[in-house]
Design an enzyme around this catalytic site. Structure first.
Site, mmCIF file in Angstrom:
data_model
loop_
_atom_site.group_PDB
_atom_site.id
_atom_site.type_symbol
_atom_site.label_atom_id
_atom_site.label_comp_id
_atom_site.label_asym_id
_atom_site.label_seq_id
_atom_site.Cartn_x
_atom_site.Cartn_y
_atom_site.Cartn_z
ATOM 1 N NE ARG A 282 -17.934 -16.117 -3.023
ATOM 2 C CZ ARG A 282 -16.744 -16.805 -3.923
ATOM 3 N NH1 ARG A 282 -16.301 -15.997 -4.778
ATOM 4 N NH2 ARG A 282 -16.601 -17.948 -3.802
ATOM 5 C CB SER B 263 -23.402 -21.553 0.673
ATOM 6 O OG SER B 263 -23.095 -20.141 0.451
ATOM 7 C CE LYS C 16 -19.533 -19.093 -4.763
ATOM 8 N NZ LYS C 16 -20.628 -19.564 -3.774
#
Length: 214
Positions: free
Chosen positions: A38, A107, A136
């Protein structure tokens, strides 16, 4: 897809100056069985180079490799699959691009989203954030462990709990019904990445008590 217990997401900002591959190899040696790349900050070229190196590493150890968002990068390095969010390309379009042999993770933050992902053909879903997290920048409010129980009752595909999960609260996640957990900073930012992963695996697979780690 292969069953998994401990899912780690990369996070260069937590590596404390260590190389990406060094950190993720230690995570694998500690028991991580699925890795997601990511990186929403780097150029596509840098993401591709990271993906290429991680694909070599995960092949070496037989670990599943997922790329977040970048379908073209995932296909270019022959990753095992991709992970997308609620604001990304529709799942049907993602499947058309990657084919039926690749894994697609989605998600979710609501039961309705989890059900929709399963109907749309997702191979697994991410469930969270369970607890508050700083890993995040685009997180929604924590959904708490009750969401885990709701998802478990609503869908049949595998799911992984994510968001603020640490050694001191992972039992709450398991008691709610999760069998797989995902972390960023708690693993890749650990002083001893391998040992930290091993502690999580001990709880996930053997039910080790917290006293084991004192």
């Amino acid at each position: 897809m292969k069953p998994f217990y401990l899912y780690a997401i990369t996070g260069d900002e937590f590596h404390q100056g260590r190389d990406l591959i060094e950190v993720m190899e230690q995570a694998i040696l500690g028991g991580v069985d699925i890795i997601q790349l990511r990186d929403k900050e780097s150029s596509r070229k840098v993401v591709f180079e990271k993906a290429k190196r991680l694909r070599e590493l995960t092949k070496k150890y037989g670990v599943t490799f997922i790329v977040n968002d970048y379908i073209d990068v995932a296909l270019a390095v022959d990753a095992d699959g991709v992970h997308v969010g609620q604001d990304d390309m529709p799942l049907s379009e993602v499947r058309q691009l990657v084919g039926h042999d690749k894994i697609i993770g989605v998600s979710t933050h609501k039961v309705e989203e989890a059900i929709e992902a399963e109907k749309g053909g997702a191979d697994y879903i991410g469930v969270g954030p369970i607890f508050p997290t700083n890993s995040k920048k685009d997180v929604v409010d924590p959904v708490t462990t009750s969401y885990i129980s709701e998802v478990k009752a609503a869908v049949n595909i595998p799911f992984v709990a994510i968001g603020g999960i640490k050694l001191h609260n992972v039992r709450q996640v398991l008691e709610a019904g999760a069998t797989s957990v995902c972390m960023i900073s708690e693993i890749v930012g650990a002083k001893d990445v391998q040992a930290t992963a091993q502690k999580f695996i001990g709880i996930l697979k053997r039910g080790d008590t917290d006293e084991t780690f004192n």
